[in-house]
Design a protein around this motif. Structure first.
Motif, short mmCIF file in Angstrom:
data_model
loop_
_atom_site.label_atom_id
_atom_site.label_comp_id
_atom_site.label_asym_id
_atom_site.label_seq_id
_atom_site.Cartn_x
_atom_site.Cartn_y
_atom_site.Cartn_z
N PRO A 1 0.84 -1.21 0.00
CA PRO A 1 0.00 0.00 0.00
C PRO A 1 0.86 1.25 0.00
N ILE A 2 0.49 2.24 -0.77
CA ILE A 2 1.17 3.53 -0.78
C ILE A 2 0.22 4.54 -0.14
N PRO A 3 0.67 5.29 0.89
CA PRO A 3 -0.24 6.22 1.57
C PRO A 3 -0.96 7.14 0.59
N ASP A 4 -2.26 7.28 0.79
CA ASP A 4 -3.06 8.14 -0.08
C ASP A 4 -2.52 9.57 -0.10
N SER A 5 -2.06 10.04 1.09
CA SER A 5 -1.55 11.41 1.16
C SER A 5 -0.33 11.59 0.28
N LEU A 6 0.54 10.56 0.23
CA LEU A 6 1.73 10.62 -0.62
C LEU A 6 1.35 10.63 -2.09
N VAL A 7 0.42 9.74 -2.46
CA VAL A 7 -0.03 9.68 -3.85
C VAL A 7 -0.64 11.02 -4.27
N LYS A 8 -1.44 11.61 -3.37
CA LYS A 8 -2.10 12.88 -3.68
C LYS A 8 -1.08 13.99 -3.90
N VAL A 9 -0.07 14.05 -3.02
CA VAL A 9 0.95 15.11 -3.14
C VAL A 9 1.75 14.95 -4.43
N ILE A 10 2.18 13.73 -4.72
CA ILE A 10 3.00 13.49 -5.91
C ILE A 10 2.18 13.70 -7.18
N ASP A 11 0.97 13.15 -7.20
CA ASP A 11 0.14 13.26 -8.41
C ASP A 11 -0.32 14.69 -8.67
N SER A 12 -0.46 15.50 -7.60
CA SER A 12 -0.89 16.88 -7.80
C SER A 12 0.23 17.72 -8.41
N ARG A 13 1.47 17.27 -8.26
CA ARG A 13 2.60 17.97 -8.88
C ARG A 13 2.89 17.28 -10.21
N ARG A 14 2.05 17.60 -11.19
CA ARG A 14 2.04 16.85 -12.45
C ARG A 14 3.12 17.29 -13.41
N PHE A 15 3.83 18.37 -13.09
CA PHE A 15 4.81 18.90 -14.02
C PHE A 15 6.20 18.82 -13.42
N LEU B 1 16.50 16.15 -5.96
CA LEU B 1 15.10 16.24 -6.35
C LEU B 1 14.32 16.92 -5.24
N SER B 2 13.18 17.46 -5.60
CA SER B 2 12.35 18.15 -4.63
C SER B 2 10.92 18.22 -5.13
N LEU B 3 10.00 18.28 -4.19
CA LEU B 3 8.61 18.58 -4.48
C LEU B 3 8.33 19.95 -3.89
N THR B 4 7.80 20.85 -4.68
CA THR B 4 7.54 22.19 -4.17
C THR B 4 6.62 22.13 -2.96
N GLY B 5 6.91 22.96 -1.97
CA GLY B 5 6.11 23.00 -0.75
C GLY B 5 6.50 21.94 0.25
N TYR B 6 7.45 21.07 -0.10
CA TYR B 6 7.88 20.02 0.81
C TYR B 6 9.40 20.04 0.96
N GLU B 7 9.90 21.20 1.40
CA GLU B 7 11.33 21.29 1.70
C GLU B 7 11.63 20.31 2.84
N LEU B 8 12.88 19.89 2.95
CA LEU B 8 13.25 18.97 4.02
C LEU B 8 12.99 19.64 5.36
N GLU B 9 12.40 18.87 6.27
CA GLU B 9 12.07 19.42 7.57
C GLU B 9 13.32 19.66 8.40
N PRO B 10 13.26 20.63 9.33
CA PRO B 10 14.37 20.80 10.26
C PRO B 10 14.59 19.53 11.07
N ARG B 11 15.79 19.32 11.52
CA ARG B 11 16.14 18.09 12.24
C ARG B 11 15.27 17.88 13.47
N SER B 12 14.83 18.96 14.10
CA SER B 12 14.08 18.85 15.35
C SER B 12 12.59 18.59 15.14
N PHE B 13 12.13 18.56 13.89
CA PHE B 13 10.69 18.45 13.64
C PHE B 13 10.09 17.22 14.32
N SER B 14 10.72 16.06 14.16
CA SER B 14 10.13 14.81 14.66
C SER B 14 9.96 14.82 16.17
#
Length: 637
Positions: A174-188, A431-444
């Protein structure tokens, strides 16, 4: 011979394995070339349907079916190359084209993956394929002109069996729906030059890409040309901004900002989204019966002589059974697939229709499959160095972005450490997805403190660069002006363990914005250098505080800014925490407090096609100057 009522030959494959026979015929003949007629004669389903290709209708029908099968095999990483002359329905009298397997020259890399790697590997493979990065560095210049509005599709695979040959079971993950939505919405996809490095960026629209470029000083769009042109249109529009009227209307509405918080689920809260996804169910990759047999064949080709239990193969290629009865059903299906892969065609003269020699006594006695003699297909087993580099980059990105659950991100980090050993230094693409910069180390750890109602003993750097230590109760994480912030509650003395009370620091000064004590602190997550969870001695009653109010407390020195749009209800306005909106002619006037002038400059340029005026004059001047500078840099390249 099957024949439709129209006189055209109708394809029939009663065994459901003609793609396997095509592969067997070409593999057993390699390195020789086989003509279309030879392939049609040796693959039983073709021979039954089209006979000796004695007339034009049969030739045309065969050509269409064979090209369809060829494309299907290519999509699985098995390329069939052709040698002219190519046959078409209009080329009667020409010689038949010749075909053979395209094995490629570069070495294949084989790795062993653990079962716990599979969910992360499936997600990384989905991301890597979506990025469509070519193995040829200058392919964008050689390829035919393609519109930016054309959705991205996976690249034509380099010959090779790919991940299916070394990581079976990807298709059942299974691939998380949220991941599929984010990747598929960035169609270009676009290639962006950042400090001399080419970054492959997936984005939603031209506004999205422009914001990404402007937030990376010195970055320029390399390709495609449509993306470059769209960016320049925004720069030209921004250079013509007029000065906005800064007066405020008594009738206005406030923008509610999404955040991760302790008790109150605000709009867009990732935890709420996650709960909704559980209701909807995960997204599964599925395939046909023929696809499953092909993948099983590829896997056995890559692991000749190794032993696998029938139950293990059933779980890998069909899925995890719910009970013993379903397990028996799955095992029977795999047993039938193996019989298909080892069955010689009816007349016994069809070349290469038996893929494997199976140790039948071992299979019958212990339910263990051990295969040999894969007609040379083991030469294709594994993945190419180029794709491994892309896969490694995808795993690394997922390990440090909010697209996967915490547990899978930890597994992604472990998988990345193993994959990087097989990639040459400097060969992993960016590589990068716009709006999903790598989180700061302390995020988790800050997020864990919020989810578990814990205190946080943190060391952070203040505005002067000095390191401070403080015990706090993290209450919210939110993104403002492209930066991750944490809102922490500082009045935690009553719940602090004795050995931590020295680090409680409640600021008793009065905030000039609201006249209340400063019991909240807002700081960038990137400033937190070290942190650990602390269990409180009692439950803390933390008041709920809207993000808009927290911004007022933290941005004492912010700039009051205004911009006017040419139409109402624009989506990008809803991303501005604490902003107030009022009607203004055909559009809207937006008031907000800005802490970073450079962010506001980038924001207005990125959305310049819908912004007509900006205030104050100082910010408008900065926007015009930045737009003109970006245009001059582009013209000089």
């Amino acid at each position: 011979m099957a024949e439709g009522t129209s006189g055209r030959r109708r394809f029939s494959d009663k065994w459901g394995k003609h793609e396997l026979d095509v592969l067997a015929v070409l593999s057993s003949a390699f390195p020789q070339w086989l003509t279309s007629r030879q392939i049609a004669q040796r693959v039983k389903a073709y021979a039954d349907s089209y006979g000796e290709l004695a007339d034009q209708a049969a030739k045309a029908a065969f050509a269409k079916q064979f090209q369809r099968d060829r494309a299907k095999l290519a999509a699985m990483g098995i390329a069939i190359e052709s040698r002219q002359p190519e046959y078409s329905s209009k080329s009667e009298g020409q010689d038949f084209a010749s075909y053979r397997l395209q094995l490629g020259d570069e070495p294949r890399i084989r790795l062993m993956f653990e079962p716990e790697d599979m969910p992360v590997l499936a997600a990384a493979n989905y991301l890597a394929r979506s990025m469509s990065i070519s193995s040829e560095p200058d392919q964008s210049q050689l390829a035919q002109h393609a519109s930016r509005t054309t959705p991205r599709v996976p690249q034509t695979p380099i010959p090779g069996l790919g991940l299916d040959s070394i990581a079976p079971g990807l298709g059942t993950q299974p691939i998380p729906d949220s991941l599929v939505k984010v990747i598929d919405s960035r169609r270009f996809a676009a290639t962006v030059d950042v400090d001399g490095e080419h970054l492959n960026v997936a984005y939603t629209d031209s506004d999205d890409l422009a914001m990404f470029v402007l937030e990376h000083p010195g970055a320029t769009i390399v390709s495609p040309q449509e993306a470059v042109d769209a960016y320049h249109r925004r720069l030209h529009a921004a250079s013509r901004f007029t000065l906005a009227d800064e007066s405020a209307s008594p009738v206005s509405a406030s923008v509610v900002s999404p955040s991760i918080s302790r008790d109150v689920r605000e709009p867009g809260d990732p935890e709420s989204i996650k709960a909704q996804n559980k209701k909807n169910g995960p997204a599964f990759q599925t395939g046909s019966e023929v696809d499953r047999r092909l993948r099983l064949m590829l896997f056995l080709s890559a692991h000749l002589g190794e032993e696998f239990s029938m139950s293990e193969l059933a779980e890998r290629f069909i899925g995890k059974p719910k009970n013993d009865d379903e397990l028996k059903k799955f095992v029977n299906i795999i047993h039938k697939d193996i019989n298909t892969l080892t069955t010689v065609s009816d007349d016994g003269e069809m070349a290469g229709s038996q893929f494997f020699d199976i140790d039948w006594p071992l299979l019958d006695a212990e339910g263990i499959v051990s295969a040999t003699n894969s007609l040379g297909l083991e030469r294709l087993a594994g993945i190419s160095p180029q794709y491994l580099s892309m896969l490694t980059a995808s795993v690394s990105y997922l390990a440090h972005s909010p697209l996967l659950p915490d547990k899978q991100r930890g597994q992604a980090e472990s998988l990345y450490e193993r994959l990087r050993r097989h990639v040459s230094p400097g060969q992993t693409p960016w590589l990068s997805l716009t709006g999903y910069e790598l989180e700061p180390r302390s995020f988790s750890i800050v997020k864990r403190a919020i989810n578990t109602d814990s205190l946080l003993d943190m060391e952070y750097s203040d505005g002067t660069g000095s390191t401070r230590r403080k015990l706090v109760a993290p209450a919210k994480i939110f993104i403002d002006e492209g930066v991750y912030y944490a809102a922490v509650y500082t009045d935690v003395g009553s719940a602090a363990p004795k050995d931590k009370k020295a680090y409680v620091s409640k600021d008793k000064t009065i905030d000039k914005a609201n006249g209340k004590p400063r019991i909240w602190q807002v700081l960038r997550l990137a400033r937190i250098e070290k942190a650990e969870l602390v269990k409180p001695t009692k439950q803390i009653n933390i008041p709920n505080m809207p993000v808009s109010e927290l911004r007022k407390w933290s941005f004492d020195n912010g700039t009051d800014a205004v911009f006017i749009t040419d139409q109402r209800d624009l989506a990008f306005i809803k991303t501005l925490p604490g902003a107030t909106v009022e009607q203004c002619g055909a559009g809207e006037k937006v008031h907000l407090t800005v802490s970073s002038d450079s962010w506001f400059v980038a924001f207005c340029i990125a959305h310049a096609r819908h912004i007509t005026a900006v205030a104050p004059e100082t910010l408008r001047t900065m926007i015009v100057a930045r737009a003109e500078r970006e245009l001059s840099i582009s013209e000089n390249k």
